[in-house]
Design a protein around this motif. Structure first.
Motif, short mmCIF file in Angstrom:
data_model
loop_
_atom_site.label_atom_id
_atom_site.label_comp_id
_atom_site.label_asym_id
_atom_site.label_seq_id
_atom_site.Cartn_x
_atom_site.Cartn_y
_atom_site.Cartn_z
N ARG A 1 0.81 -1.22 0.00
CA ARG A 1 0.00 0.00 0.00
C ARG A 1 0.84 1.27 0.00
NH1 ARG A 1 -3.72 -3.14 3.26
NH2 ARG A 1 -2.41 -2.77 5.09
N SER A 2 2.06 1.21 0.53
CA SER A 2 2.89 2.42 0.59
C SER A 2 3.50 2.78 -0.75
CB SER A 2 4.01 2.22 1.62
OG SER A 2 4.86 1.16 1.23
N VAL A 3 3.46 1.84 -1.71
CA VAL A 3 4.03 2.08 -3.03
C VAL A 3 3.04 2.86 -3.88
CG1 VAL A 3 4.92 0.96 -5.12
CG2 VAL A 3 5.45 0.01 -2.87
N ALA A 4 3.55 3.75 -4.71
CA ALA A 4 2.68 4.52 -5.60
C ALA A 4 1.85 3.57 -6.45
CB ALA A 4 3.52 5.42 -6.50
N PRO A 5 0.56 3.87 -6.67
CA PRO A 5 -0.35 2.93 -7.35
C PRO A 5 0.19 2.39 -8.66
CG PRO A 5 -1.58 4.76 -6.46
CD PRO A 5 -0.14 5.09 -6.23
N ARG A 6 0.79 3.25 -9.47
CA ARG A 6 1.29 2.80 -10.76
C ARG A 6 2.34 1.71 -10.61
NH1 ARG A 6 3.08 7.73 -14.02
NH2 ARG A 6 0.87 8.12 -13.65
N TYR A 7 3.17 1.85 -9.57
CA TYR A 7 4.26 0.90 -9.38
C TYR A 7 3.82 -0.31 -8.58
CZ TYR A 7 6.77 4.81 -11.29
OH TYR A 7 7.18 5.83 -12.12
N ARG A 8 2.70 -0.19 -7.87
CA ARG A 8 2.12 -1.39 -7.26
C ARG A 8 1.75 -2.40 -8.33
NH1 ARG A 8 -2.66 0.29 -3.29
NH2 ARG A 8 -2.54 -1.87 -2.59
N SER A 9 1.23 -1.92 -9.45
CA SER A 9 0.88 -2.81 -10.57
C SER A 9 2.13 -3.52 -11.09
CB SER A 9 0.21 -2.01 -11.69
OG SER A 9 -0.96 -1.38 -11.23
N PHE B 1 7.79 -8.94 -1.57
CA PHE B 1 7.21 -8.45 -0.33
C PHE B 1 8.18 -7.58 0.46
CE2 PHE B 1 3.98 -11.74 -0.94
CZ PHE B 1 2.85 -11.15 -0.40
N LEU B 2 9.44 -8.02 0.53
CA LEU B 2 10.39 -7.37 1.44
C LEU B 2 11.13 -6.19 0.82
CD1 LEU B 2 11.93 -10.52 3.16
CD2 LEU B 2 9.91 -9.20 3.82
N LEU B 3 11.22 -6.17 -0.51
CA LEU B 3 12.01 -5.12 -1.17
C LEU B 3 11.14 -4.14 -1.94
CD1 LEU B 3 14.92 -7.39 -2.48
CD2 LEU B 3 14.69 -6.27 -0.26
N ALA B 4 9.85 -4.10 -1.64
CA ALA B 4 8.93 -3.19 -2.33
C ALA B 4 9.36 -1.73 -2.26
CB ALA B 4 7.52 -3.35 -1.77
N PRO B 5 10.05 -1.27 -1.18
CA PRO B 5 10.43 0.15 -1.14
C PRO B 5 11.42 0.58 -2.22
CG PRO B 5 10.41 -0.77 1.09
CD PRO B 5 10.24 -1.92 0.14
N VAL B 6 11.90 -0.32 -3.07
CA VAL B 6 12.74 0.13 -4.19
C VAL B 6 11.91 0.95 -5.18
CG1 VAL B 6 14.25 -1.88 -3.98
CG2 VAL B 6 12.37 -1.94 -5.63
N PHE B 7 10.58 0.84 -5.11
CA PHE B 7 9.71 1.60 -6.00
C PHE B 7 9.29 2.90 -5.30
CE2 PHE B 7 9.24 -2.72 -7.56
CZ PHE B 7 9.32 -2.53 -8.94
#
Length: 496
Positions: free
Chosen positions: A116-124, A312-318
């Motif tokens: 959820r903390s990732v920008a919507p475009r990059y969540r996709s 799951f663990l490295l999502a903050p790269v986005f």
């Protein structure tokens, strides 16, 4: 305002409707790929054993299908087999595919909700990476699907607990492992990952530092909630190993064709990005993903776990929410029509393919071979090829055919029996003497296996001959009319 790299500015400058159509096309291509499920060699057995369980209402430790099994049967996948059998009983192959899509959908939904903390475009994009990374492991209908789901559930709980401080979420971990231990042996990877997470979290400031170790301990104890109790642990301890030359999933990833590196490469790419962004990535997250990546190099079947851990663990790269990109240009309304029509076409094509699970012609014996056994009423002990045992069990067990080997491996066979079969196939022992030693009545083998020529030389007679398999009759068995077929076309599960 955070500066956006050129590649991201290009993505942001694409017309919004065009991006939507492109997304639909990519999702459609992946969905169509996933809808063409191949039949795993063990699928026939999973359904047969699941049906037996549903009919009898209990498990048995005595194997009724093989004449060489020499150890109590610990069916560590009994619950997944029951779920698969229920799906097949309800809707045939379509039911199996719907079950598979439901599990995959839940895994991807967990990725979406956890990021959820990732920008919507990059969540996709993150969800797309997860989908690509698990594709090869999620393509066949097999119990490992449930391991992917349980692993994703565990990671979602851990990430949410850490990021949002919801310690009560840890209460979900023991039930996850109580379910996991009964559906697939991959729980041992999950428990190892949970142990790493717990160890790496020691010393961190927390309001209740005891909560995570307590949840990890309870999760380990929850794995005892299975029909075999502590024997499930001893079974896993005695069977998990690297020496499985006939199992592609247990081979090193570098020993497989490049197409099988896909899941590992996705995880590795995220690890590289995580290292470059390590100011935003907790070091323990990167360490856990890296450890799983190294393990996947040695045992290829861990690659999907590695990919999911990296996602799951490295999502903050986005980029996170609040990051801005160049405004999107407008596009003709026709693009919306194209997108809608594309979505409808994909949905129709997928629904049409759901009732079909493909039997790859070169991996299973000919349908004519099964017909021959049934028509000639061949009964008794069949010396079988490793991958064909459960195929034979499904089609011929009710005809009093018993197999010598099948894909259950160490769950019913000792290492000696498996090793003797491997040497028999390769003719490094006397095939005729081995067949006599186990009192086999027939041999059903790939026609190019070295043992076939040796059996014929020692007096075994070809009864059936096809482009893939041969059925040989032992000396002294009543003769039957020989049958020769020259072609074996594609067919759908369960066949024959």
């Amino acid at each position: 305002m955070t500066e956006i790299p050129p590649a991201r500015r290009i993505l942001g400058s694409l017309p919004r409707d065009f991006r939507g159509v492109l997304t639909i096309w990519l999702i459609g291509a992946w969905t169509l790929l996933m809808s063409r499920a191949p039949a795993d060699p063990d699928l026939w057995g999973h359904l047969r054993f699941g049906r037996d369980l549903l009919a009898a209402g209990r498990l048995t430790t005595v194997d009724p299908y093989s004449f060489t099994s020499d150890r109590p049967w610990i069916n560590h996948e009994w619950l997944s087999e029951a779920l698969m059998a229920a799906a097949f009983n309800g809707a045939g192959a379509a039911g199996l595919n719907l079950l598979r899509f439901a599990v995959i959908g839940l895994v991807l939904l967990l990725v979406w909700r956890t990021s959820r903390s990732v920008a919507p475009r990059y969540r996709s994009i993150l969800v797309a990476l997860a989908a690509v990374g698990i594709t090869l492991r999620a393509l066949p209908v097999r119990p490992q699907l449930f391991s992917l789901l349980c692993f994703a559930l565990m990671l979602a709980v851990l990430v949410r607990t850490e990021s949002e401080g919801h310690r009560r979420s840890l209460l979900w971990l023991p039930p996850i492992f109580a379910f996991w231990v009964n559906v697939h042996g991959g729980w041992i990877v999950g428990l190892g990952t949970l142990a790493l997470w717990t160890v790496f979290s020691l010393g961190r400031r927390a309001r209740a530092p005891w909560a995570l170790p307590a949840a990890a301990t309870a999760s380990a104890l929850a794995t005892l909630i299975n029909p075999y109790g502590v024997h499930m642990w001893t079974f896993i301890y005695s069977t998990v190993g690297f020496d499985r030359p006939m199992i592609g999933d247990w081979m090193p990833i570098y020993a497989l064709p490049p197409g099988f590196w896909l899941g590992w490469l996705v995880g590795a790419g995220l690890c590289v990005a995580g290292w470059r962004c390590r100011a935003r990535i907790p070091s323990r997250h990167l360490a856990i993903a890296a450890i799983l990546g190294l393990a996947a190099i040695r045992v290829s079947r861990i690659d999907a776990f590695f990919c999911l851990a990296a996602v799951f663990l490295l999502a903050p790269v986005f980029p996170t929410r609040g990051t801005t990109v160049a405004p999107a240009a407008s596009a003709p309304r026709a693009m919306a029509v194209v997108g809608a029509l594309s979505a409808v076409a994909v949905a129709i094509a997928t629904v049409m393919r759901l009732p079909h699970i493909e039997i790859r012609p070169q991996l299973m014996p000919e349908a004519a071979a099964v017909d021959y056994v049934v028509q000639q009423r061949l009964v008794g002990r069949f010396l079988t090829w490793f991958d064909w045992g459960e195929f034979a069990i499904w089609h011929l067990a009710d005809q009093h055919v018993r197999v010598s080997m099948d894909g259950r491996r160490e769950t019913v066979y000792s290492d000696r029996v498996v090793s003797d079969h491997l040497r028999f196939y390769a003719a490094t022992i006397d095939p005729g003497a081995y067949a006599r030693g186990i009192a086999a009545d027939y041999a059903w083998l790939p026609r190019d296996v070295p043992a076939v020529r040796h059996l014929i030389d020692s007096g075994w007679t070809p009864a059936f001959s096809g482009p893939i398999s041969v059925i040989l009759r032992a000396p002294g068995r009543a003769p039957t009319p020989p049958m020769v077929v020259s072609r074996s076309g594609p067919r759908d599960f369960p066949g024959p």
